[in-house]
Design an enzyme around this catalytic site. Structure first.
Site, PDB file in Angstrom:
ATOM      1  N   LYS A 130      25.514 -14.568 -27.321  1.00 41.00           N
ATOM      2  CA  LYS A 130      26.332 -13.714 -28.174  1.00 41.00           C
ATOM      3  C   LYS A 130      26.744 -12.425 -27.445  1.00 41.00           C
ATOM      4  O   LYS A 130      26.265 -12.146 -26.347  1.00 41.00           O
ATOM      5  CB  LYS A 130      25.575 -13.393 -29.466  1.00 41.00           C
ATOM      6  CG  LYS A 130      25.198 -14.640 -30.265  1.00 41.00           C
ATOM      7  CD  LYS A 130      26.417 -15.450 -30.653  1.00 41.00           C
ATOM      8  CE  LYS A 130      26.099 -16.605 -31.589  1.00 41.00           C
ATOM      9  NZ  LYS A 130      25.370 -17.724 -30.953  1.00 41.00           N
TER      10      LYS A 130
HETATM   11  C1  LIG Z   1      28.414 -19.314 -36.474  1.00 45.37           C
HETATM   12  C2  LIG Z   1      26.937 -19.322 -36.199  1.00 45.37           C
HETATM   13  N1  LIG Z   1      26.078 -19.240 -37.233  1.00 45.37           N
HETATM   14  C3  LIG Z   1      24.753 -19.210 -37.044  1.00 45.37           C
HETATM   15  C4  LIG Z   1      24.212 -19.274 -35.776  1.00 45.37           C
HETATM   16  C5  LIG Z   1      22.732 -19.273 -35.619  1.00 45.37           C
HETATM   17  O1  LIG Z   1      22.311 -18.184 -34.838  1.00 45.37           O
HETATM   18  P1  LIG Z   1      20.840 -18.136 -34.235  1.00 45.37           P
HETATM   19  O2  LIG Z   1      20.855 -18.966 -32.996  1.00 45.37           O
HETATM   20  O3  LIG Z   1      20.617 -16.676 -33.919  1.00 45.37           O
HETATM   21  O4  LIG Z   1      19.904 -18.633 -35.254  1.00 45.37           O
HETATM   22  C6  LIG Z   1      25.051 -19.355 -34.674  1.00 45.37           C
HETATM   23  C7  LIG Z   1      24.521 -19.453 -33.312  1.00 45.37           C
HETATM   24  O5  LIG Z   1      25.169 -19.968 -32.407  1.00 45.37           O
HETATM   25  C8  LIG Z   1      26.457 -19.377 -34.888  1.00 45.37           C
HETATM   26  O6  LIG Z   1      27.310 -19.456 -33.858  1.00 45.37           O
END
Ligand SMILES: Cc1ncc(COP(=O)(O)O)c(C=O)c1O
Length: 373
Positions: free
Chosen positions: A183
């Site tokens: 990110k």
């Molecule tokens: C659109 C979206 N939602 C949720 C997530 C979940 O994030 P995390 O990996 O921090 O749990 C991601 C991760 O890539 C994402 O791109």
């Protein structure tokens, strides 16, 4: 030949020093650094929001649905294109995900698609600000008010994105961010929720850590179920440094994205992403019509790889995963999402890339879509 990844976190001496300092304090799990990151994120986002940090955006979304009382019998509308966590958290809360079509260029859902999917069981919508491009929220606010819906914004990819001159996160309704290594800023793993609703934030705190509540004297009570979703201070310390660097990272991402737009060819087999002033350019995703070029996507990806470039495939259409076919979804339900799922390629984009890197990727795309390779 060194290979260009599609993304890479920018970690420097300051992050290493911040980790070292926390490790040396002897208190390395959740503590003062996590609180400091919550305040720093709230200040950065603006809009008088409070922030609670989590060990991932998945946890943050899951806790937000539970804190809003979403559960069995409820429907939650999600775009057919996103990382699968967006739909999985709905199932985890006991509710049913209802997919809707997305736009080919923005990859975002819109209010018309949500209105068409609404039923009396609909309790929430999770708009995803795909790749850092804000969803047009204004018509969704109106719809949410009309039907008393929770808008839970999935801004996993949109820290630093602006909508109507304000940072994503400042809307007041719950907004979830991810600090996964891919990110725009990272805590290694981590996430956060921003909201102006103090009671909601209290419920989130309990869900985040075993349901525990403390009174002013430090006595503990547990009145609801809670999980284990807290962010350690080592991670928060990395986040503090990354947050200070975020605007520069995002500026660099915007510059590189603009160079892509200047140099990528106009070609009927190539679909470019939508642009916008507030975009934070988490990813630069194109579609290449490999069938029209007489190839498979794997062959196209091999061409990139032979030229020292790694590309991603963000994301397959979620309704076609085996898990979600069980709800009756199948091919043909969302043609745009399915085209994206089949043809998408994420071109390299991260702050440490050079102009020459972008030029090389663009020359390779040009050679592919013009049939030279
Ligand atoms: C659109 C979206 N939602 C949720 C997530 C979940 O994030 P995390 O990996 O921090 O749990 C991601 C991760 O890539 C994402 O791109």
């Amino acid at each position: 030949m060194t290979t260009l990844p599609f993304t890479r976190p920018t970690i420097g001496e300051d992050e290493l020093q911040a980790i070292r300092e926390v490790l040396e304090t002897g208190w390395i799990t959740t503590g003062p650094k996590s609180l400091a990151l919550e305040q720093a994120l709230a200040d950065y986002i603006g809009g008088d929001v409070q922030v609670r940090v989590f060990n991932s955006a998945t946890s943050a979304l899951e806790a937000s649905l539970l804190a809003a009382g979403i559960g069995p019998g409820d429907e939650v509308i999600v775009p057919a294109i996103s990382f699968v966590a967006t739909a999985n958290v709905v199932l985890r809360a006991g509710a049913r995900p209802v997919f809707v079509e997305v736009d080919l260029h923005s990859r975002n859902l819109d209010a018309a698609a949500v209105a068409a999917a609404w039923t009396p069981a609909t309790r929430a919508v999770i708009p995803v600000h795909f790749a850092g491009l804000a969803v047009d929220m204004e018509p969704l606010y109106a719809l949410a008010e009309k039907h008393q819906l929770l808008l839970l914004e999935d801004a996993a990819q949109a820290i630093g994105t602006e909508y109507q001159g304000r940072k994503i996160g400042a809307s007041g309704n719950p907004v979830s961010f991810s600090f996964h290594p891919n990110k725009n800023m990272t805590t290694i793993e981590g996430g956060a929720v921003a909201s102006t609703d103090a009671d909601f934030m209290k419920r989130l705190e309990r869900l985040r850590f075993h349901g525990i509540e403390r009174d002013a004297d430090g006595n503990i009570d547990v009145t609801v179920w809670g999980g284990k979703m807290n962010l350690p201070d080592v991670n928060a310390a990395v986040g503090m440094v990354q947050l200070m660097r975020l605007d520069r990272f995002n500026q660099r991402r915007r510059e590189l994205a603009q160079r892509y737009f200047q140099l990528l060819p106009v070609n009927e087999t190539l679909v470019l992403p939508a642009d916008d002033a507030g975009h934070s350019w988490h990813m630069f995703c194109v579609c290449i019509d490999h069938v029209a070029l007489g190839k498979t996507r794997a062959e196209i990806m091999s061409h990139f790889s032979e030229h020292g470039i790694t590309v991603g495939t963000h994301y397959p259409a979620m309704h076609l995963f085996s898990l979600y076919r069980q709800f009756g979804y199948s091919e043909g339900d969302f043609p745009v999402a399915e085209k994206i799922g089949a043809q998408t390629l994420t071109l390299p984009l991260f702050p440490a890339m050079t102009e020459a890197d972008v030029d090389h990727v663009c020359a390779t795309v040009t050679a592919i879509v013009s049939g030279q390779i």
